[in-house]
Design a protein around this motif. Structure first.
Motif, short mmCIF file in Angstrom:
data_model
loop_
_atom_site.label_atom_id
_atom_site.label_comp_id
_atom_site.label_asym_id
_atom_site.label_seq_id
_atom_site.Cartn_x
_atom_site.Cartn_y
_atom_site.Cartn_z
N THR A 123 -6.67 -77.01 -47.41
CA THR A 123 -7.29 -76.05 -46.76
C THR A 123 -7.29 -74.50 -47.52
O THR A 123 -6.55 -74.45 -48.47
CB THR A 123 -6.09 -75.86 -45.54
N GLU A 124 -8.11 -73.69 -46.82
CA GLU A 124 -8.18 -72.39 -47.31
C GLU A 124 -7.31 -71.75 -46.42
O GLU A 124 -7.42 -70.18 -46.39
CB GLU A 124 -9.39 -71.97 -47.35
N GLN A 125 -6.72 -72.09 -45.42
CA GLN A 125 -5.99 -71.34 -44.46
C GLN A 125 -4.80 -70.91 -45.01
O GLN A 125 -4.24 -71.32 -46.03
CB GLN A 125 -5.70 -71.89 -43.07
N PRO A 126 -4.21 -69.74 -44.62
CA PRO A 126 -2.78 -69.35 -44.96
C PRO A 126 -1.61 -70.55 -44.92
O PRO A 126 -2.06 -71.13 -43.73
CB PRO A 126 -2.54 -67.99 -44.19
N ILE A 127 -0.96 -70.52 -45.56
CA ILE A 127 -0.05 -71.70 -45.67
C ILE A 127 1.51 -71.22 -45.54
O ILE A 127 1.68 -70.31 -46.53
CB ILE A 127 -0.26 -72.95 -46.57
N LYS A 128 2.41 -71.94 -45.00
CA LYS A 128 3.60 -71.67 -44.77
C LYS A 128 4.73 -72.70 -45.36
O LYS A 128 4.27 -73.89 -45.01
CB LYS A 128 4.10 -70.85 -43.48
N TRP A 129 5.36 -72.24 -45.91
CA TRP A 129 6.39 -73.51 -46.68
C TRP A 129 7.94 -73.26 -46.13
O TRP A 129 8.34 -71.95 -46.60
CB TRP A 129 6.41 -73.75 -48.02
N GLU A 166 7.95 -71.19 -57.79
CA GLU A 166 7.00 -72.02 -58.28
C GLU A 166 6.22 -72.41 -56.89
O GLU A 166 4.97 -72.69 -57.11
CB GLU A 166 7.88 -73.31 -58.73
N LEU A 167 6.65 -72.53 -55.68
CA LEU A 167 6.01 -72.57 -54.53
C LEU A 167 4.77 -71.53 -54.34
O LEU A 167 3.64 -71.72 -54.11
CB LEU A 167 6.86 -72.66 -53.28
N GLU A 168 5.28 -70.03 -54.71
CA GLU A 168 4.40 -69.31 -54.75
C GLU A 168 3.34 -69.31 -55.64
O GLU A 168 2.13 -68.97 -55.24
CB GLU A 168 5.14 -67.87 -55.16
N ALA A 169 3.53 -69.50 -56.97
CA ALA A 169 2.48 -70.00 -57.98
C ALA A 169 1.61 -71.16 -57.51
O ALA A 169 0.33 -71.34 -57.94
CB ALA A 169 3.24 -70.34 -59.19
N ALA A 170 2.23 -71.95 -56.68
CA ALA A 170 1.25 -73.33 -56.03
C ALA A 170 0.13 -72.83 -55.00
O ALA A 170 -0.55 -73.77 -54.72
CB ALA A 170 2.17 -74.44 -55.62
N GLY A 171 0.32 -71.55 -54.70
CA GLY A 171 -0.51 -70.87 -53.72
C GLY A 171 0.03 -71.00 -52.17
O GLY A 171 -0.68 -70.56 -51.46
N VAL A 172 1.45 -71.22 -52.02
CA VAL A 172 1.92 -70.57 -50.76
C VAL A 172 1.86 -69.35 -50.36
O VAL A 172 2.34 -68.30 -51.19
CB VAL A 172 3.33 -71.21 -50.66
N ASP A 173 1.46 -68.86 -49.05
CA ASP A 173 1.50 -67.54 -48.74
C ASP A 173 2.77 -66.88 -48.06
O ASP A 173 2.92 -66.10 -48.17
CB ASP A 173 0.26 -67.55 -47.66
N ILE A 174 3.35 -67.78 -47.33
CA ILE A 174 4.82 -67.30 -46.60
C ILE A 174 5.58 -68.50 -47.31
O ILE A 174 5.61 -69.57 -46.87
CB ILE A 174 4.47 -66.98 -45.02
N ILE A 175 6.74 -67.96 -47.62
CA ILE A 175 7.92 -68.84 -47.96
C ILE A 175 9.11 -68.76 -46.80
O ILE A 175 9.80 -67.49 -46.72
CB ILE A 175 8.40 -68.87 -49.07
N GLN A 176 9.41 -69.37 -45.89
CA GLN A 176 10.22 -69.37 -44.97
C GLN A 176 11.76 -70.24 -45.24
O GLN A 176 11.79 -71.09 -45.86
CB GLN A 176 9.75 -69.92 -43.57
N PHE A 177 12.85 -69.42 -45.04
CA PHE A 177 14.14 -70.03 -45.22
C PHE A 177 14.69 -70.11 -43.77
O PHE A 177 14.79 -69.13 -43.07
CB PHE A 177 14.99 -68.95 -46.17
N GLU A 207 4.76 -63.08 -48.80
CA GLU A 207 5.54 -62.88 -47.73
C GLU A 207 6.77 -64.05 -47.60
O GLU A 207 6.66 -64.99 -47.91
CB GLU A 207 4.78 -62.83 -46.45
N THR A 208 7.87 -63.29 -46.98
CA THR A 208 8.88 -64.12 -46.87
C THR A 208 9.58 -64.10 -45.44
O THR A 208 9.23 -63.15 -44.85
CB THR A 208 10.17 -63.74 -47.70
N ALA A 209 9.98 -65.10 -45.02
CA ALA A 209 10.45 -65.49 -43.41
C ALA A 209 11.99 -65.95 -43.57
O ALA A 209 12.39 -66.67 -44.40
CB ALA A 209 9.77 -66.07 -42.71
N VAL A 210 12.71 -65.63 -42.63
CA VAL A 210 13.95 -66.38 -42.20
C VAL A 210 13.89 -66.71 -40.55
O VAL A 210 13.51 -66.15 -39.91
CB VAL A 210 15.29 -65.31 -42.36
#
Length: 344
Positions: A123-129, A166-177, A207-210
């Motif tokens: 996908t080309e959409q923003p992705i969150k992990w 490494e997730l950011e380098a793989a193209g993740v736009d938002i990393i959520q904890f 971007e980061t999220a909790v």
């Protein structure tokens, strides 16, 4: 132009019945070996497709490759023995048999990076992990090595930071904890929990999220909620400190919760992922119910910073129920979006 009120989920979505037992949390896999690897990728494609069909803006893997939102990450670390089990009280709520920390924890290879790279290709959409937060990881183990929740949290934060980069380098736009423990251990959250979270996000450009919620719709959680009274003010204890943190987004539970909406004011200036879908019921919200929750939230957060979301993960729900809730979330957000833009 960035989309107003971008929708997303808190994380998990139901797995297909050929991969794991439906409507069951932490169900064992039905496949093995190469078939399991292929099955996880097929399930990820399905999960992505269902989010896209529903009109979800920020998509995820639906946690299709994970049995558990915390222990799947821990399984890939050294220093934790899954054969040595101890019974602990998870988040002061329910007893669980958990693995034991027996030595220094370390991460010798990426855990989710290949999965994230695969999602990015679809996908080309923003992705969150989503990743487990340091405090919630600590609360899901028995520690016979560090003998200190804080020391172990700092070690986990360091390993999470490696994974997140490494997730950011793989193209993740938002990393959520995911930090449901933040809703329980208030003194620890303010003493070192948020600081450990800051260590986990150190150096990230994405971007980061909790995510802080009241849990899946399982009996232990619903029973706990019954004793919380007519107003759930747990967020009041931790939001002031989170407001001054460097985390970009705060994900919280709202719909059908007794959380006073005005508590969102305590994180003014942050982007807020407002839970407008109740994951503890099979009743599918109407778009208007979702819209009403979002309108109330808009009294305390700017429209540009409001991200409609689910209260928590939807792994235990039937797929058709989750599908209906995704559709309602998208349709409800669209109602308010049109109102804000002055459209009919």
């Amino acid at each position: 132009m960035k989309r107003l009120l971008p929708t997303s989920t808190a994380g998990s979505l139901p797995k297909p019945s050929w991969l794991a037992q439906p409507e069951t949390l932490w169900s064992p896999w039905k496949l093995q070996g190469d078939e399991l690897a292929d099955g996880k990728q097929d399930a990820l494609r399905l999960s992505l497709h269902e989010q896209q069909r529903a009109g979800i803006d920020i998509v995820s893997d639906g946690e299709q490759s994970r049995q558990h939102f915390v222990t799947t990450f821990i399984e890939h670390l050294d220093g934790v023995d899954f054969k040595r089990r101890e019974t602990v009280k998870i988040r002061d709520r329910y007893d669980a048999s958990v693995p034991t920390v027996v030595g220094a924890v370390s991460r010798h290879k990426p855990v989710f990076v290949d999965d994230a790279r695969f999602l990015r290709q679809q996908t080309e959409q923003p992705i969150k992990w989503a990743l487990p937060g340091p405090m919630t990881m600590v609360d899901t183990l028995y520690d016979s090595h560090y003998k200190s929740r804080e020391k172990l949290a700092w070690e986990f934060a360091r390993l999470l930071n490696q994974e997140a980069r490494e997730l950011e380098a793989a193209g993740v736009d938002i990393i959520q904890f995911d930090e449901p423990a933040f809703n329980v251990f208030f003194d620890e959250v303010n003493d070192w929990g948020i600081a450990a979270l800051e260590r986990a996000i150190e150096g990230l450009q994405c971007e980061t999220a909790v995510h802080i919620c009241y849990g899946y719709g399982i009996k232990a959680n619903t029973d706990w909620k019954k004793g919380l009274g007519t107003q759930w003010r747990q967020y009041e204890e931790i939001f002031p400190r989170l407001q001054t943190s460097s985390v970009d987004l705060i994900s919280l539970e709202c719909h059908n919760a007794h959380v006073p909406m005005e508590l969102i004011e305590l994180v003014r200036g942050k982007k807020v992922m407002v839970g407008a879908i109740d994951v503890a019921t099979n009743v599918i919200e109407t778009p208007e119910e979702v819209a009403d929750t979002l309108r109330k939230a808009l009294e305390f957060v700017e429209a540009e910073k409001l991200y409609p979301c689910t209260n928590c993960g939807m792994a235990p729900l039937a797929r058709e129920v989750a599908r209906g809730k995704l559709n309602a979330l998208s349709a409800g957000a669209d109602i308010v979006r049109r109102e804000l833009l002055g459209e009919r």
